[in-house]
Design a protein around this motif. Structure first.
Motif, mmCIF file in Angstrom:
data_model
loop_
_atom_site.group_PDB
_atom_site.id
_atom_site.type_symbol
_atom_site.label_atom_id
_atom_site.label_comp_id
_atom_site.label_asym_id
_atom_site.label_seq_id
_atom_site.Cartn_x
_atom_site.Cartn_y
_atom_site.Cartn_z
ATOM 1 N N SER A 190 0.850 -1.191 0.000
ATOM 2 C CA SER A 190 0.000 0.000 0.000
ATOM 3 C C SER A 190 0.883 1.237 0.000
ATOM 4 C CB SER A 190 -0.897 -0.004 1.231
ATOM 5 O OG SER A 190 -0.115 0.099 2.389
ATOM 6 N N LYS A 191 0.439 2.251 -0.701
ATOM 7 C CA LYS A 191 1.298 3.406 -0.888
ATOM 8 C C LYS A 191 1.053 4.456 0.174
ATOM 9 C CE LYS A 191 1.248 2.458 -5.723
ATOM 10 N NZ LYS A 191 0.577 2.713 -6.976
ATOM 11 N N LYS A 192 2.116 5.132 0.544
ATOM 12 C CA LYS A 192 1.980 6.151 1.581
ATOM 13 C C LYS A 192 1.588 7.479 0.968
ATOM 14 C CE LYS A 192 5.982 5.811 3.623
ATOM 15 N NZ LYS A 192 7.084 4.922 3.926
ATOM 16 N N TRP A 193 1.008 8.294 1.799
ATOM 17 C CA TRP A 193 0.678 9.655 1.367
ATOM 18 C C TRP A 193 1.538 10.643 2.139
ATOM 19 C CZ3 TRP A 193 -3.359 11.588 -1.866
ATOM 20 C CH2 TRP A 193 -4.047 10.574 -2.545
ATOM 21 N N TYR A 194 2.122 11.564 1.409
ATOM 22 C CA TYR A 194 2.935 12.593 2.058
ATOM 23 C C TYR A 194 2.400 13.963 1.701
ATOM 24 C CZ TYR A 194 6.680 9.282 3.043
ATOM 25 O OH TYR A 194 7.426 8.247 3.510
ATOM 26 N N ILE A 195 2.699 14.900 2.565
ATOM 27 C CA ILE A 195 2.305 16.262 2.227
ATOM 28 C C ILE A 195 3.500 17.187 2.413
ATOM 29 C CG2 ILE A 195 1.438 16.649 4.576
ATOM 30 C CD1 ILE A 195 -0.638 18.489 3.280
ATOM 31 N N LYS A 225 -0.106 15.518 -6.350
ATOM 32 C CA LYS A 225 -1.284 16.383 -6.321
ATOM 33 C C LYS A 225 -0.836 17.752 -5.845
ATOM 34 C CE LYS A 225 -3.673 12.446 -6.595
ATOM 35 N NZ LYS A 225 -4.275 11.984 -7.832
ATOM 36 N N VAL A 226 -0.997 18.736 -6.676
ATOM 37 C CA VAL A 226 -0.514 20.075 -6.325
ATOM 38 C C VAL A 226 -1.687 21.013 -6.121
ATOM 39 C CG1 VAL A 226 0.989 21.940 -7.028
ATOM 40 C CG2 VAL A 226 1.410 19.641 -7.854
ATOM 41 N N PHE A 227 -1.598 21.797 -5.070
ATOM 42 C CA PHE A 227 -2.662 22.760 -4.808
ATOM 43 C C PHE A 227 -2.088 24.119 -4.470
ATOM 44 C CE2 PHE A 227 -5.897 19.663 -4.815
ATOM 45 C CZ PHE A 227 -5.307 18.521 -4.319
ATOM 46 N N LYS A 228 -2.815 25.165 -4.819
ATOM 47 C CA LYS A 228 -2.391 26.442 -4.295
ATOM 48 C C LYS A 228 -3.201 26.688 -3.035
ATOM 49 C CE LYS A 228 -5.331 29.294 -7.220
ATOM 50 N NZ LYS A 228 -5.262 30.211 -8.345
ATOM 51 N N GLY A 229 -2.657 27.526 -2.199
ATOM 52 C CA GLY A 229 -3.370 27.691 -0.933
ATOM 53 C C GLY A 229 -3.056 26.535 -0.016
ATOM 54 N N GLY A 230 -3.552 26.612 1.182
ATOM 55 C CA GLY A 230 -3.100 25.650 2.173
ATOM 56 C C GLY A 230 -3.975 24.431 2.348
ATOM 57 N N GLY A 265 -7.843 14.912 3.032
ATOM 58 C CA GLY A 265 -7.685 14.709 4.470
ATOM 59 C C GLY A 265 -7.886 13.266 4.873
ATOM 60 N N ALA A 266 -8.723 12.558 4.142
ATOM 61 C CA ALA A 266 -9.042 11.182 4.507
ATOM 62 C C ALA A 266 -7.843 10.252 4.407
ATOM 63 C CB ALA A 266 -10.159 10.670 3.609
ATOM 64 N N GLN A 267 -6.838 10.666 3.623
ATOM 65 C CA GLN A 267 -5.680 9.789 3.486
ATOM 66 C C GLN A 267 -4.646 10.019 4.570
ATOM 67 O OE1 GLN A 267 -7.272 10.957 0.874
ATOM 68 N NE2 GLN A 267 -7.826 8.979 -0.001
ATOM 69 N N LYS A 268 -4.867 10.988 5.421
ATOM 70 C CA LYS A 268 -3.958 11.299 6.513
ATOM 71 C C LYS A 268 -2.504 11.344 6.066
ATOM 72 C CE LYS A 268 -6.784 8.683 9.816
ATOM 73 N NZ LYS A 268 -7.994 9.163 9.172
ATOM 74 N N PRO A 269 -2.162 12.326 5.283
ATOM 75 C CA PRO A 269 -0.794 12.363 4.790
ATOM 76 C C PRO A 269 0.187 12.794 5.881
ATOM 77 C CG PRO A 269 -1.999 14.292 4.060
ATOM 78 C CD PRO A 269 -2.978 13.440 4.806
ATOM 79 N N GLU A 270 1.407 12.258 5.807
ATOM 80 C CA GLU A 270 2.430 12.698 6.748
ATOM 81 C C GLU A 270 3.327 13.702 6.057
ATOM 82 O OE1 GLU A 270 3.384 8.054 7.593
ATOM 83 O OE2 GLU A 270 5.042 9.400 7.097
ATOM 84 N N PRO A 271 3.962 14.539 6.831
ATOM 85 C CA PRO A 271 4.865 15.518 6.203
ATOM 86 C C PRO A 271 6.069 14.816 5.573
ATOM 87 C CG PRO A 271 4.651 15.905 8.571
ATOM 88 C CD PRO A 271 3.795 14.742 8.258
ATOM 89 N N LEU A 272 6.489 15.309 4.443
ATOM 90 C CA LEU A 272 7.580 14.712 3.703
ATOM 91 C C LEU A 272 8.899 15.005 4.391
ATOM 92 C CD1 LEU A 272 7.899 13.284 1.009
ATOM 93 C CD2 LEU A 272 8.264 15.486 -0.025
#
Lengths: 113, 132
Positions: B2-7, B113-118, B123-130
Motif C-alpha cells: 500500500s502506498k503512503k501519502w505525504y504532504i 497532487k498540487v494545490f495552491k493555498g493551504g 484529508g481522509a488519506q492522513k498524509p504525513e509531512p515529507l
C-alpha cells in the motif's frame, strides 16, 4: 534448423521468421550479460534505500561492512533488507557503531592539488 | 503493497530542490522494496504551491515555453506571469521533468497532487509531512 519461432507475432513464414529468430537470439545473448548488470544496479539501489532508513547511505554502509574484515555480503544478500529486516538492522548498527577513521587518511587526496 | 501519502508545504522552498525530492519519493526510491518495473512509490501532496521560491533573477527571467504543434506556435511565458496565472503548473512542470518519460513515468506523475493555498481535499488519506 527448424524455426523455433514460437510465440512470434505473425512472423511464422520461414523466410521472415529466419531473420526474426536471428535477432531474437542476438537479443538473448546480449541480455544475458545485461541481466547481470541490471540486477547489480537494482541491489545497490535497494541496499542504499534500506541503509538510509537506518541513517546511513549506501557508501557509508558498504564502507563499514568492508572495514569489519570484509563482510562479503554480496549485494544479493541485500534481499535480506526486504525479507529479514532485523538482520539487516543489526548489520546497519554494527556499521554505525564503528569508530571513525583518523583524518590522516585524507592526506593523499590533498596532495593532488 | 500500500502506498503512503505525504504532504509538503512549498512555501519558500527552492523549486528545483523541492521537485527533486518529490520525484524521489514519487518513484519509491526511499524503500528497500524498490522495483523499477512498477509504480510502488508514494503519493505526494503539495500545498501552497504559489509560494514556491527561486533564487536570483529567475522570478522575472525564467522562461517557460510550450509549443502548440503548429508552425510558429512557440509561446513563452515568464515565471512571474505563470505564477499569477496557474501556479500549480510550475511545480508540476518541475517534477515532471525529473521523472522518467515513459508510461510508468506518466503514471507516477499522476500521484502528485498540487494545490495552491493551504488546503487539500485528501484529508481522509492522513498524509504525513515529507521528510526533507
Amino acid at each position: 534448423v527448424l524455426e523455433l519461432a514460437k510465440g512470434f507475432r505473425g512472423k511464422k513464414v520461414h523466410r521472415i521468421a529466419r531473420d526474426r529468430v536471428a535477432k531474437a537470439l542476438e537479443h538473448s545473448y546480449r541480455d544475458r550479460r545485461r541481466k547481470k548488470r541490471d540486477f547489480h544496479k537494482l541491489w545497490i539501489t535497494r541496499i542504499g534505500a534500506a541503509a538510509r532508513l537506518h541513517g546511513l547511505g549506501y557508501s557509508e554502509f558498504m564502507h563499514g561492512l568492508n572495514r569489519q574484515k570484509v563482510e562479503l555480503n554480496r549485494q544479493l544478500l541485500a534481499n535480506m533488507a526486504i525479507l529479514d529486516p532485523d538482520s539487516f538492522k543489526s548489520l546497519a548498527d554494527s556499521v554505525s557503531s564503528l569508530p571513525p577513521l583518523k583524518v590522516s587518511l585524507l592526506m593523499p587526496f590533498f596532495l593532488f592539488f | 503493497v500500500s502506498k503512503k501519502w505525504y504532504i509538503v508545504d512549498a512555501t519558500n522552498m527552492r523549486l528545483g530542490r523541492l521537485a527533486s525530492t518529490i520525484a524521489y519519493y514519487l518513484r519509491g526510491k526511499d524503500s528497500p522494496m524498490f522495483t523499477p518495473s512498477l509504480d510502488m512509490g508514494s503519493y505526494v501532496i503539495v500545498v501552497n504551491s504559489e509560494k514556491v521560491g527561486v533564487t536570483g533573477r529567475k522570478r522575472t527571467d525564467k522562461l517557460y515555453r510550450r509549443h502548440s504543434g503548429r508552425p510558429g506556435g512557440l509561446k513563452e511565458e515568464t515565471f512571474d506571469h505563470l505564477q499569477k496565472r496557474i501556479p500549480e503548473r510550475i511545480v508540476e512542470h518541475a517534477v515532471r521533468g525529473m521523472l522518467p518519460k515513459n508510461r510508468l513515468g506518466r503514471a507516477m506523475f499522476r500521484k502528485l497532487k498540487v494545490f495552491k493555498g493551504g488546503d487539500h481535499p485528501h484529508g481522509a488519506q492522513k498524509p504525513e509531512p515529507l521528510p526533507i
